[in-house]
Design a protein around this motif. Structure first.
Motif, PDB file in Angstrom:
ATOM      1  N   THR A  36       5.824 -10.431   3.707  1.00  0.00           N
ATOM      2  CA  THR A  36       5.287  -9.365   4.553  1.00  0.00           C
ATOM      3  C   THR A  36       4.858  -8.179   3.696  1.00  0.00           C
ATOM      4  O   THR A  36       5.694  -7.593   3.001  1.00  0.00           O
ATOM      5  N   PRO A  37       3.558  -7.816   3.716  1.00  0.00           N
ATOM      6  CA  PRO A  37       3.122  -6.632   2.962  1.00  0.00           C
ATOM      7  C   PRO A  37       3.851  -5.374   3.451  1.00  0.00           C
ATOM      8  O   PRO A  37       4.245  -5.284   4.610  1.00  0.00           O
ATOM      9  N   LYS A  38       4.024  -4.433   2.537  1.00  0.00           N
ATOM     10  CA  LYS A  38       4.760  -3.203   2.833  1.00  0.00           C
ATOM     11  C   LYS A  38       3.820  -2.001   2.755  1.00  0.00           C
ATOM     12  O   LYS A  38       2.925  -1.954   1.925  1.00  0.00           O
ATOM     13  N   TYR A  39       4.096  -1.011   3.627  1.00  0.00           N
ATOM     14  CA  TYR A  39       3.446   0.303   3.525  1.00  0.00           C
ATOM     15  C   TYR A  39       4.524   1.289   3.100  1.00  0.00           C
ATOM     16  O   TYR A  39       5.659   1.229   3.579  1.00  0.00           O
ATOM     17  N   ALA A  40       4.156   2.215   2.209  1.00  0.00           N
ATOM     18  CA  ALA A  40       5.107   3.216   1.751  1.00  0.00           C
ATOM     19  C   ALA A  40       4.438   4.574   1.609  1.00  0.00           C
ATOM     20  O   ALA A  40       3.227   4.670   1.418  1.00  0.00           O
ATOM     21  N   ASP A  41       5.257   5.611   1.717  1.00  0.00           N
ATOM     22  CA  ASP A  41       4.871   6.981   1.367  1.00  0.00           C
ATOM     23  C   ASP A  41       5.656   7.326   0.106  1.00  0.00           C
ATOM     24  O   ASP A  41       6.883   7.504   0.168  1.00  0.00           O
ATOM     25  N   SER A  62      -5.276  14.268  -7.486  1.00  0.00           N
ATOM     26  CA  SER A  62      -5.329  14.310  -6.024  1.00  0.00           C
ATOM     27  C   SER A  62      -4.432  13.220  -5.458  1.00  0.00           C
ATOM     28  O   SER A  62      -3.969  12.332  -6.184  1.00  0.00           O
ATOM     29  N   ASP A  63      -4.190  13.295  -4.156  1.00  0.00           N
ATOM     30  CA  ASP A  63      -3.398  12.231  -3.542  1.00  0.00           C
ATOM     31  C   ASP A  63      -4.173  10.926  -3.611  1.00  0.00           C
ATOM     32  O   ASP A  63      -5.387  10.914  -3.796  1.00  0.00           O
ATOM     33  N   ALA A  64      -3.442   9.828  -3.494  1.00  0.00           N
ATOM     34  CA  ALA A  64      -4.058   8.526  -3.727  1.00  0.00           C
ATOM     35  C   ALA A  64      -3.402   7.453  -2.872  1.00  0.00           C
ATOM     36  O   ALA A  64      -2.294   7.627  -2.363  1.00  0.00           O
ATOM     37  N   LEU A  65      -4.099   6.344  -2.759  1.00  0.00           N
ATOM     38  CA  LEU A  65      -3.544   5.130  -2.178  1.00  0.00           C
ATOM     39  C   LEU A  65      -3.451   4.109  -3.298  1.00  0.00           C
ATOM     40  O   LEU A  65      -4.456   3.782  -3.938  1.00  0.00           O
ATOM     41  N   PRO A  90      10.028   7.221 -11.128  1.00  0.00           N
ATOM     42  CA  PRO A  90      10.830   6.745  -9.996  1.00  0.00           C
ATOM     43  C   PRO A  90       9.986   6.173  -8.853  1.00  0.00           C
ATOM     44  O   PRO A  90      10.368   5.184  -8.229  1.00  0.00           O
ATOM     45  N   SER A  91       8.826   6.783  -8.598  1.00  0.00           N
ATOM     46  CA  SER A  91       7.979   6.290  -7.507  1.00  0.00           C
ATOM     47  C   SER A  91       7.458   4.882  -7.791  1.00  0.00           C
ATOM     48  O   SER A  91       7.348   4.054  -6.875  1.00  0.00           O
ATOM     49  N   LEU A  92       7.141   4.569  -9.057  1.00  0.00           N
ATOM     50  CA  LEU A  92       6.676   3.222  -9.388  1.00  0.00           C
ATOM     51  C   LEU A  92       7.824   2.225  -9.263  1.00  0.00           C
ATOM     52  O   LEU A  92       7.624   1.104  -8.804  1.00  0.00           O
ATOM     53  N   THR A  93       9.024   2.630  -9.634  1.00  0.00           N
ATOM     54  CA  THR A  93      10.184   1.754  -9.451  1.00  0.00           C
ATOM     55  C   THR A  93      10.341   1.405  -7.979  1.00  0.00           C
ATOM     56  O   THR A  93      10.538   0.233  -7.619  1.00  0.00           O
ATOM     57  N   ARG A  94      10.238   2.411  -7.118  1.00  0.00           N
ATOM     58  CA  ARG A  94      10.362   2.154  -5.667  1.00  0.00           C
ATOM     59  C   ARG A  94       9.228   1.236  -5.183  1.00  0.00           C
ATOM     60  O   ARG A  94       9.452   0.308  -4.408  1.00  0.00           O
ATOM     61  N   ARG A  95       7.998   1.493  -5.639  1.00  0.00           N
ATOM     62  CA  ARG A  95       6.839   0.699  -5.235  1.00  0.00           C
ATOM     63  C   ARG A  95       6.993  -0.763  -5.673  1.00  0.00           C
ATOM     64  O   ARG A  95       6.716  -1.685  -4.910  1.00  0.00           O
ATOM     65  N   VAL A 129       0.888  -1.162   0.000  1.00  0.00           N
ATOM     66  CA  VAL A 129       0.000   0.000   0.000  1.00  0.00           C
ATOM     67  C   VAL A 129       0.921   1.206   0.000  1.00  0.00           C
ATOM     68  O   VAL A 129       1.789   1.331   0.872  1.00  0.00           O
ATOM     69  N   ASP A 130       0.759   2.074  -0.982  1.00  0.00           N
ATOM     70  CA  ASP A 130       1.640   3.235  -1.130  1.00  0.00           C
ATOM     71  C   ASP A 130       0.799   4.498  -1.238  1.00  0.00           C
ATOM     72  O   ASP A 130      -0.079   4.590  -2.096  1.00  0.00           O
ATOM     73  N   TRP A 131       1.085   5.455  -0.362  1.00  0.00           N
ATOM     74  CA  TRP A 131       0.428   6.758  -0.462  1.00  0.00           C
ATOM     75  C   TRP A 131       1.191   7.577  -1.488  1.00  0.00           C
ATOM     76  O   TRP A 131       2.430   7.683  -1.441  1.00  0.00           O
ATOM     77  N   VAL A 132       0.440   8.162  -2.431  1.00  0.00           N
ATOM     78  CA  VAL A 132       1.012   8.971  -3.499  1.00  0.00           C
ATOM     79  C   VAL A 132       0.511  10.407  -3.305  1.00  0.00           C
ATOM     80  O   VAL A 132      -0.704  10.628  -3.264  1.00  0.00           O
ATOM     81  N   PRO A 133       1.414  11.385  -3.178  1.00  0.00           N
ATOM     82  CA  PRO A 133       0.968  12.763  -2.949  1.00  0.00           C
ATOM     83  C   PRO A 133       0.288  13.364  -4.185  1.00  0.00           C
ATOM     84  O   PRO A 133       0.461  12.871  -5.306  1.00  0.00           O
TER      85      PRO A 133
END
Length: 173
Positions: A165-170, A104-107, A148-153, A94-98
């Motif tokens: 283990t599921p990951k949470y990211a900002d 708008s921001d998204a999950l 870059p954000s999708l690469t990190r995700r 689950v990644d929060w995207v600003p």
């Protein structure tokens, strides 16, 4: 989720909570939610789509419609984009995207889309409205064509597959 189960769960919740101050719910911000799938071939490469509506690669999936869960959005979009009714596995990220530009921001939720065998890959029917092409690539091969954000995700999604283990990211971090 099965529609009958969902209806039963909603009935069990009882009457919707009333607002103490009428109109306040309408003033709360609304977040976008999206569900995508990390789908691999037997060599472990990731299925990427080349969308018709943006210049970068993406994984199959998309934005949830009104009152649709990210998991159901993922399943629906996979069917629409790939022509496959895939079994979607557990949550990986689950990644929060600003907010950025007009968005708008998204999950962003990434689920395990599993490993496709060659016969299933041969059945892919890419919707030409959604994508110009598809390819199975390693993350390193795709990196120059990803945000870059999708690469990190996606790096986090691969870690989640490895360690279970599921990951949470900002924003992918």
């Amino acid at each position: 989720m099965d529609d009958d189960i969902r209806r039963g769960d909603l009935l069990a919740e009882g009457e919707p909570e009333q607002e103490f101050h009428p109109g306040i719910a309408g003033r709360f911000p609304r977040k976008t939610a999206a569900g995508g799938a990390l789908i691999r071939d037997q060599a472990g490469r990731i299925l990427f789509l080349e969308p018709t509506y943006k210049p970068t690669l993406d994984i199959p999936g998309g934005i949830a419609e009104y009152d649709e869960s990210p998991y159901e959005a993922c399943r629906r979009e996979i069917q629409e984009e790939l022509g496959l009714a895939l079994e979607i596995g557990p949550l990986l990220v689950v990644d929060w995207v600003p907010a950025l530009g007009v968005w708008s921001d998204a999950l962003a939720f990434i689920f395990d889309g599993g490993v496709l065998d060659p016969s299933t890959i041969a059945q892919l029917k890419i919707d030409p409205v959604e994508a110009r092409a598809h390819d199975f690539l390693t993350l390193d091969e795709a990196r120059d064509r990803l945000r870059p954000s999708l690469t990190r995700r996606l790096t986090l999604a691969q870690q989640a597959l490895t360690d279970g283990t599921p990951k949470y990211a900002d924003f992918g971090r």
